[in-house]
Design a protein around this motif. Structure first.
Motif, PDB file in Angstrom:
ATOM      1  N   LYS A  81       0.807  -1.219   0.000  1.00  0.00           N
ATOM      2  CA  LYS A  81       0.000   0.000   0.000  1.00  0.00           C
ATOM      3  C   LYS A  81       0.845   1.276   0.000  1.00  0.00           C
ATOM      4  N   MET A  82       2.159   1.113   0.055  1.00  0.00           N
ATOM      5  CA  MET A  82       3.031   2.286   0.134  1.00  0.00           C
ATOM      6  C   MET A  82       3.052   3.071  -1.170  1.00  0.00           C
ATOM      7  N   ARG A  83       3.239   4.375  -1.026  1.00  0.00           N
ATOM      8  CA  ARG A  83       3.446   5.214  -2.203  1.00  0.00           C
ATOM      9  C   ARG A  83       4.864   5.011  -2.722  1.00  0.00           C
ATOM     10  N   ASP A  84       5.176   5.685  -3.796  1.00  0.00           N
ATOM     11  CA  ASP A  84       6.526   5.627  -4.383  1.00  0.00           C
ATOM     12  C   ASP A  84       6.913   4.213  -4.814  1.00  0.00           C
ATOM     13  N   GLN A  85       5.949   3.467  -5.384  1.00  0.00           N
ATOM     14  CA  GLN A  85       6.279   2.166  -5.962  1.00  0.00           C
ATOM     15  C   GLN A  85       7.205   2.397  -7.158  1.00  0.00           C
ATOM     16  N   ILE A  86       8.203   1.557  -7.320  1.00  0.00           N
ATOM     17  CA  ILE A  86       9.216   1.731  -8.370  1.00  0.00           C
ATOM     18  C   ILE A  86       8.738   1.052  -9.656  1.00  0.00           C
TER      19      ILE A  86
END
Length: 424
Positions: A335-340
């Motif tokens: 659920k974290m932002r900044d997925q690569i």
């Protein structure tokens, strides 16, 4: 019933499969090849997204071929909805003792699903029977679950919080294995480093008991996380000096950047990881250091990745297991932002893989010409006999008896294994 058993994943899963097989045989079921089977039991792994997809595909293939399928292992805990509804039963990792019941219910047209409430099922798996396979290696689980809360890990949904098995049961299984002719004992756990913290003991004390067993054998200690290893560092290094312990350390760092480690929920720093490595190398000659790296974790910018590269260049592990970040259902990391983006993750993975091969080759070259002790294991996949050195490096011999300790001269090195010949 005629039953086929297929298992995937870690050594822990393989031990679970031997328990399932023993329970089936005790109930007079017959273990057969796939073509002859009425039932197929799939003991699953789902640690990564590609692995889960393979499990789902394999279950569908077996169902489409007309087999009745019972699913066990980690997948039911991690993504129950992904399992084909046509299966005849679903058992979680702490319900494998219900395998006979699952078959009986399926034969009556029902379907046992034993996944929910698994936290309340504290079965001691070392009290279950095991089949004794022929071979050199015997896996002994020492605990189930862990004390960590890594934000990317779905395995903890299946294995739960640490439950260490009683030392006397572990020692009994090791003694039985040695008496039956096994020469290598693999201690398996989600994290061997925290063994015993819940029952007033620790890994070093367990290893002291195991190495006191009479016989010519070796012990391979499974993965230990740095945050737990550092708590017993002096004790564990001391017991590692015993000749019965392989000089092999699997210590996963996962990232060389402290901020990424914090986001991963890894409760140690890069500096603490390096301290463990430094102390082990100071006291244990020819240490074979293995570590794990996850690339592309959410928020891993170029600077963070470079910190990982620099760490690897500093410590020069014998082997690096490189994994691309894979978001798993129910985890915080998913659920974290900044997925690569995928292409960047692949790029970093390939870079680390090339670096890993170069470092491994430079280390392995130093073994050429040396005379070393080797335990022969089995026939190699590409010919010859595969063995393990006393620091658990893979070595291939042209020919040799299996299950013997032999003096060998290393003749050649590659990035992934050594080549040698028996000294006459």
């Amino acid at each position: 019933m005629r039953i086929y058993l297929e298992t995937y994943g870690c050594t822990r899963n393989k031990a679970d499969a031997e328990m399932i097989e023993a329970l089936l045989l005790r109930a007079n079921h017959e273990i057969v090849d796939l073509d002859s089977a009425e039932y197929a039991i799939v003991n699953t792994c789902a640690v990564k997204d590609p692995t889960e997809k393979h499990m789902v595909k394999r279950i569908k293939e077996l169902l489409d071929s007309g087999k009745k399928v019972i699913v066990t292992g980690c997948l039911p805990h991690i993504n129950l909805q992904a399992i084909d509804e046509r299966v005849s039963g679903i058992l979680g990792v702490k319900s494998l003792d219900r395998i006979i019941e699952a078959i009986e219910i399926a034969e009556r047209g029902g379907k046992l699903v034993s996944v929910e409430g698994w936290k309340d099922r504290n079965i001691d798996k070392l009290e279950l029977p095991r089949v004794w396979k022929s071979g050199v290696v015997f896996v002994v689980p020492i605990s189930e679950g862990c004390l960590n809360a890594c934000t990317y890990c779905a395995t903890r949904f299946a294995r739960g919080v640490l439950r260490s098995y009683r030392p006397e049961l572990i020692v009994k299984w090791v003694k039985d294995a040695i008496n039956r002719g096994y020469k290598e004992i693999q201690l398996s756990s989600e994290d061997t480093g925290c063994y015993g913290f819940d029952i007033g003991t620790n890994l070093a004390e367990l290893l002291d008991e195991i190495t006191a067993i009479e016989g010519d054998f070796r012990v391979r200690v499974g993965m230990m996380n740095p945050n737990n290893a550092i708590k017993i560092l002096d004790e564990i290094i001391e017991v590692y000096k015993n000749e019965k312990i392989y000089k092999f350390l699997h210590l996963p760092v996962q990232s060389g950047d402290n901020e990424i480690l914090r986001k991963m929920g890894r409760t140690y720093t890069v500096e603490e990881f390096e301290e463990i490595v430094r102390e082990f190398r100071k006291h244990i000659d020819n240490l074979n250091l293995n570590t794990d790296i996850i690339v592309g974790f959410p928020g891993e910018n170029e600077e963070a990745f470079q910190h990982t590269v620099e760490l690897i260049e500093r410590i020069k592990p014998d082997k690096i297991n490189v994994s691309r970040f894979s978001p798993r259902p129910g985890t915080l990391a998913a659920k974290m932002r900044d997925q690569i983006v995928g292409w960047r993750v692949k790029e970093r993975s390939r870079y680390l893989h090339r670096l890993r091969l170069a470092i491994s080759y430079e280390i392995n070259k130093k073994y050429v010409g040396k005379e070393i002790l080797v335990l022969t294991h089995n026939e190699g996949k590409k010919g010859g006999i595969e063995g393990r050195t006393m620091n658990y490096k893979d070595i291939i011999l042209p020919e040799a008896p299996v299950g013997e300790f032999m003096k060998v001269k290393v003749t050649k090195a590659t990035s992934t294994y050594l080549l040698g010949e028996i000294i006459s």
